[in-house]
Write an enzyme that holds these catalytic residues in place. Structure first.
Site, PDB file in Angstrom:
ATOM      1  N   ASN A   8      57.636  51.250  -9.566  1.00 52.24           N
ATOM      2  CA  ASN A   8      56.833  50.365  -8.595  1.00 52.24           C
ATOM      3  C   ASN A   8      57.557  49.732  -7.511  1.00 52.24           C
ATOM      4  OD1 ASN A   8      53.444  50.318  -8.007  1.00 52.24           O
ATOM      5  ND2 ASN A   8      54.158  49.761 -10.066  1.00 52.24           N
ATOM      6  N   ASP A  68      65.075  55.345 -14.918  1.00 55.17           N
ATOM      7  CA  ASP A  68      65.702  54.062 -15.837  1.00 55.17           C
ATOM      8  C   ASP A  68      67.320  53.815 -15.269  1.00 55.17           C
ATOM      9  OD1 ASP A  68      65.084  51.815 -16.908  1.00 55.17           O
ATOM     10  OD2 ASP A  68      66.305  52.133 -18.627  1.00 55.17           O
ATOM     11  N   LYS A 171      76.434  54.413   0.066  1.00 56.00           N
ATOM     12  CA  LYS A 171      75.643  54.071  -0.908  1.00 56.00           C
ATOM     13  C   LYS A 171      75.695  54.875  -1.672  1.00 56.00           C
ATOM     14  CE  LYS A 171      73.083  51.245  -4.409  1.00 56.00           C
ATOM     15  NZ  LYS A 171      72.416  49.966  -4.394  1.00 56.00           N
TER      16      LYS A 171
END
Length: 192
Positions: A8, A68, A171
């Protein structure tokens, strides 16, 4: 191909969509009406990515991937690591996290660190893991206003700017998330 990205976090979704460059139709948790907080109770970065991907596949039936990420600081024995988002508390405040980290490194000369992203992909009943690393150093002060999280205090190897000072085009080529996502894309393309 349609894949759910089990997140989210609008910043992450935007970053991944930019890296995917339209090669995959990305659905967010919001798109599949998943509004609950997916538990991140594992004690490793890999474990949390797997928990999130399995949650979506088991509860909603979609092929999906979850990531993660943690910041691992050598002088702090790999901390904050899996606890990076809530390093300074459950409110998950990026400024509080950076301030706590800078304070912990106040008298430390060794400021080497790495960002680590693990992506867990659940596809057609099988699971695959992809890991991306970005090595660098923790700066003395926050600089830059691009990016999110620890970006203002992370200076990647071979750059004089922090992630928060670099244009997103750069990046998104050198980051931990970019490297893990590239592996994911290469894998998906190899199956076509």
């Amino acid at each position: 191909m349609k894949l759910v990205f089990a997140s989210n976090n609008k910043n992450k979704i935007k970053e991944i969509q930019s890296i995917l460059n339209g090669s995959i139709q990305l659905l967010s948790l919001e798109d599949i009406n998943c509004h609950e907080d997916i538990p991140e109770t594992a004690d490793t970065i890999e474990g949390n990515a797997i928990l999130k991907a399995n949650y979506v596949t088991e509860k909603y039936g979609y092929d999906c991937f979850a990531d993660d990420t943690g910041l691992e600081v050598k002088a702090l024995n790999g901390e904050p690591g899996v606890y990076s988002a809530r390093y300074a508390g459950e409110q998950k405040n990026a400024d509080d996290n950076m301030n706590k980290l800078l304070k912990a490194l106040k008298d430390e000369e060794n400021r080497t660190a790495q960002f680590k992203t693990v992506i867990a992909l659940n596809l057609e009943g099988k699971q695959y893991l992809f890991t991306g690393l970005a090595k660098g150093n923790i700066t003395l002060n926050k600089t830059g206003n691009q990016g999110f999280g620890y970006d203002p205090i992370f200076q990647p190897e071979n750059y004089s700017e922090t992630f928060a000072e670099l244009p997103s085009e750069i990046k998104n080529k050198i980051s931990h998330r970019a490297k893990a996502t590239e592996q994911l894309i290469d894998f998906l393309n190899s199956r076509k």
